[in-house]
Enzyme design. Structure first.
Site, PDB file in Angstrom:
ATOM      1  N   ASP A  48     -11.141   2.828   3.969  1.00 39.94           N
ATOM      2  CA  ASP A  48     -11.404   1.365   3.824  1.00 39.94           C
ATOM      3  C   ASP A  48     -13.003   1.222   3.738  1.00 39.94           C
ATOM      4  OD1 ASP A  48      -9.277  -0.497   3.533  1.00 39.94           O
ATOM      5  OD2 ASP A  48      -8.835  -0.665   5.738  1.00 39.94           O
TER       6      ASP A  48
ATOM      7  N   LYS B 139       0.844  -1.147   0.096  1.00 42.36           N
ATOM      8  CA  LYS B 139      -0.132  -0.082   0.031  1.00 42.36           C
ATOM      9  C   LYS B 139       0.848   1.076   0.048  1.00 42.36           C
ATOM     10  CE  LYS B 139      -3.784  -2.429   1.930  1.00 42.36           C
ATOM     11  NZ  LYS B 139      -4.490  -3.017   3.166  1.00 42.36           N
TER      12      LYS B 139
ATOM     13  N   GLN C 116      -4.738  -1.686   9.597  1.00 42.44           N
ATOM     14  CA  GLN C 116      -4.705  -2.920   9.318  1.00 42.44           C
ATOM     15  C   GLN C 116      -5.019  -3.986  10.188  1.00 42.44           C
ATOM     16  OE1 GLN C 116      -3.241  -3.622   5.889  1.00 42.44           O
ATOM     17  NE2 GLN C 116      -4.007  -5.606   6.208  1.00 42.44           N
TER      18      GLN C 116
END
Ligand code: NAD
Length: 292
Positions: free
Chosen positions: A119, A52, A96
């Site tokens: 997200d 990422k 994460q």
């Protein structure tokens, strides 16, 4: 049979984002800034976060990696999230997953400011998505919609069967495929571990989206001729012939199912690369919304 080429399409999307960033710079605007919080040192999570961050560099975004030890308490993590929520320099951030067991995942995801929740995991964004309002669509489902749309795969009036009802893939996918608009207007059946006679549904499906995490689960006897296959699964299967000692497998038996499919995503190179591209896209959207 056409391969739904996630590698190529994700590169096209990254090129488009890089061009937008270039234009932002020319106008003297600050470029988008994505932050990622990583708690602990789980190998797979480190790899995901690393890709990422590299993807941010590729499109010209700024990025910040916040690494916290696996002994981090819930309060410490919530404090870090508060800082990122309040920072004027961060447009979007992700936490994460998975998190160490002393931390309540739901509490953490709910603490992220919905306007920075790139997200798309915050309940506010999920609810807004379900109501077809402005939101952040979770990156993997967003990527699948783009794969279908950019290959001009007809979804209107088709029967889509989704296998798996996770909050990050299966369930949002089932909602999005039935929505009005492009890559939508489909009649959707959401199946899961309690579904009886799964094959009875998959054999009638025009489009099958598989997200359960069981390598080569879907076989050719379960699908009809001309089916469109989206394989979300990523599993490491021991394989002595590979340099790393394992092979990456999807949830679909590619060699056998591809013979009957009209379109199919490979693993790797299908849905996986799209997920990162759409995380970048969501960060760009977050920045643009702030500028408005
Ligand atoms: P999950 O483990 O949270 O959920 C799995 C789902 O599969 C559950 O809803 C369960 O009911 C269903 N299921 C299990 N066995 C079943 C069966 N026999 N028949 C029907 N349904 C069954 O899964 P997830 O987080 O959605 O991940 C699924 C897979 O996708 C994993 O391999 C994961 O690594 C992968 N994944 C890939 C990406 C990507 O970017 N390509 C993103 C997210 C997840």
């Amino acid at each position: 049979m056409t391969i739904l080429d996630g590698k190529k399409i994700s590169n096209d999307i990254k090129d488009e984002i890089a061009l937008d960033v270039q234009r932002m710079k020319e106008r003297g605007e600050r470029v988008p800034h994505l932050a990622a919080i990583l708690v602990g040192d789980d190998g797979a999570s480190l790899t995901y976060v690393g890709s990422k961050v590299r993807a941010c560099e590729r499109v010209g975004f700024e990025s910040t990696l916040v690494k916290l030890p696996d002994t981090t308490t819930e309060e410490e993590l919530l404090q870090k999230i508060k800082e990122l929520n309040e920072s004027e320099h961060i447009d979007g951030f992700i936490v994460q997953l998975p998190l160490p067991k002393q931390i309540n995942e739901e509490k953490v995801l709910n603490a992220v400011d919905p306007s920075k929740d790139v997200d798309g995991f915050h309940p506010e964004n999920f609810g807004r998505m379900a109501l077809e309002m402005e939101s952040f669509i979770p990156a993997t489902p967003f990527g699948i919609l783009q794969l279908l749309e950019r290959h001009q795969v007809e979804t209107k009036g088709k029967h889509t069967v989704v296998i798996g009802r996770s909050h990050i893939v299966g369930r949002p996918m089932s909602i999005l495929m039935s929505q009005k608009g492009k890559a939508g207007n489909s009649t959707v059946t959401l199946t899961h571990s309690h579904t009886k006679d799964l094959s009875e549904f998959t054999k009638k499906a025009d489009i099958i989206i598989v997200a359960l995490g069981v390598p080569e689960f879907l076989t050719e006897d379960m699908v009809k001729e001309g089916v469109v296959i989206i394989d979300v699964g990523i599993s490491r299967v021991p394989d002595e012939t590979k340099p790393r000692g394992y092979a990456i497998k999807g949830d679909v038996h590619f060699d056998r199912v591809s013979k009957k499919a009209s379109y199919i995503t490979p693993v790797p190179g299908g849905v996986g690369p799209m997920t990162i591209a759409m995380l970048l896209k969501n960060t760009l959207i977050a920045r643009e919304r702030q500028l408005k």
